[in-house]
Structure formats: C-alpha cells, structure tokens
Design a protein around this motif. Sequence first.
Motif, PDB file in Angstrom:
ATOM      1  N   UNK A  95       0.814  -1.220   0.000  1.00  0.00           N
ATOM      2  CA  UNK A  95       0.000   0.000   0.000  1.00  0.00           C
ATOM      3  C   UNK A  95       0.848   1.271   0.000  1.00  0.00           C
ATOM      4  N   UNK A  96       2.161   1.118   0.003  1.00  0.00           N
ATOM      5  CA  UNK A  96       3.049   2.279   0.019  1.00  0.00           C
ATOM      6  C   UNK A  96       3.610   2.498  -1.384  1.00  0.00           C
ATOM      7  N   UNK A  97       3.411   3.718  -1.877  1.00  0.00           N
ATOM      8  CA  UNK A  97       3.815   4.078  -3.235  1.00  0.00           C
ATOM      9  C   UNK A  97       4.912   5.135  -3.199  1.00  0.00           C
ATOM     10  N   UNK A  98       5.538   5.329  -4.339  1.00  0.00           N
ATOM     11  CA  UNK A  98       6.556   6.367  -4.475  1.00  0.00           C
ATOM     12  C   UNK A  98       5.922   7.736  -4.617  1.00  0.00           C
ATOM     13  N   UNK A  99       6.761   8.689  -4.905  1.00  0.00           N
ATOM     14  CA  UNK A  99       6.287  10.065  -5.107  1.00  0.00           C
ATOM     15  C   UNK A  99       5.223  10.120  -6.185  1.00  0.00           C
ATOM     16  N   UNK A 100       4.240  10.951  -5.948  1.00  0.00           N
ATOM     17  CA  UNK A 100       3.163  11.198  -6.911  1.00  0.00           C
ATOM     18  C   UNK A 100       2.441   9.905  -7.298  1.00  0.00           C
ATOM     19  N   UNK A 101       2.404   8.932  -6.397  1.00  0.00           N
ATOM     20  CA  UNK A 101       1.675   7.696  -6.651  1.00  0.00           C
ATOM     21  C   UNK A 101       2.382   6.702  -7.552  1.00  0.00           C
ATOM     22  N   UNK A 102       3.671   6.880  -7.751  1.00  0.00           N
ATOM     23  CA  UNK A 102       4.420   5.976  -8.633  1.00  0.00           C
ATOM     24  C   UNK A 102       4.528   4.584  -8.004  1.00  0.00           C
ATOM     25  N   UNK A 103       4.344   3.590  -8.834  1.00  0.00           N
ATOM     26  CA  UNK A 103       4.498   2.208  -8.395  1.00  0.00           C
ATOM     27  C   UNK A 103       5.991   1.920  -8.276  1.00  0.00           C
ATOM     28  N   UNK A 104       6.447   1.663  -7.073  1.00  0.00           N
ATOM     29  CA  UNK A 104       7.878   1.415  -6.889  1.00  0.00           C
ATOM     30  C   UNK A 104       8.087   0.488  -5.704  1.00  0.00           C
TER      31      UNK A 104
END
Length: 167
Positions: free
Chosen positions: A134-143
Amino acid sequence: MSVPTTSYLHHPSPLGELVLAATAHGLCGVYFEQHRYFQGTGDWQHDPAQAHLRAAAQQLDDYFAGARTMFDLPLDLTGTVFQRSVWQMLGSIGYGITSSYGKQAERLGRPAAVRAVGTAIGRNPVSIVVPCHRVLGRHGALSGYAGGLDRKQFLLDLESRRSDFPC
C-alpha cells in the motif's frame, strides 16, 4: 537463548506459490517465488499442520477471495527496532488506501529518513499481511516491492475493487 523452530508450508495463491513460515509464537514469513530477500527454507521444518500456518493460509485465501480486509494473526517478526516500528506502522494503512514512503517517514517522526523507511518496508518479512504493497513512491508511482511490481499492482487492484468492503 534458543531460537524457536520455524515451520513452513507451500501455499497456492493467485500470485503464485507462497512460502508461509511461522514459529510457535506466530507468523514470521510470507514469501513469493523469486522474493528478493527470501533465503530459502534452510533448516525449517515442513509442517502444514502447524496452527499459525493453517490460520495464515485460510486468512490469505479469504483475502484473495475478497472476504477479508484485515488479518488477525499473531506475528513473530525479526528485525531491528527501527524495522519493527516501520512494519507496525504499516498495519495502520487501511484496506484500499495507499500512502507514500515520505508520508510514512513523517508519521514515524523522521521526515528525512525516507530511504531508511523504504529499506525497512522492503525488508518486511510478511508481505500482504503487513501491507507494504500500500506504500507508493512520489506522486503515486508504483515502486519497490520485494515480490515484484506486477504482484504489487495485483494487490492494489484487488483492494481497489473491494475498497467499499466494511472493515
């Protein structure tokens, strides 16, 4: 002090076979095939009848079927104090909700520790159960996901379809 015996079982899932691991104290591992940090079962004992493993398998099946939004399992997690604090915090991210690595660092009171928080999240030994997906990168990036980004996307899609489910 002796190390508790670790039991394991292989369990099918929509994301491929999972290796579930537990001690007498609780679940200590949920690993995907090709999981980035999984070192194998080594000297663990194959024990599909172990109570914590049976409970985890059933709750994971319920989760994948859309009938469970929270896990109710005792955990026996090994990690640093910092890692365990990060993993504990992940449990408060609700089903169908996402956050960011930066937000998690802020919640921990360490806004400059984004990379350290990300590293701790990546070392989460009980993927899915402690919802690091459930934790994403900056601006909702999948990382960043030790099980692979395709699995992370699958879990996010599963939860977005069922986010109206009462918790």
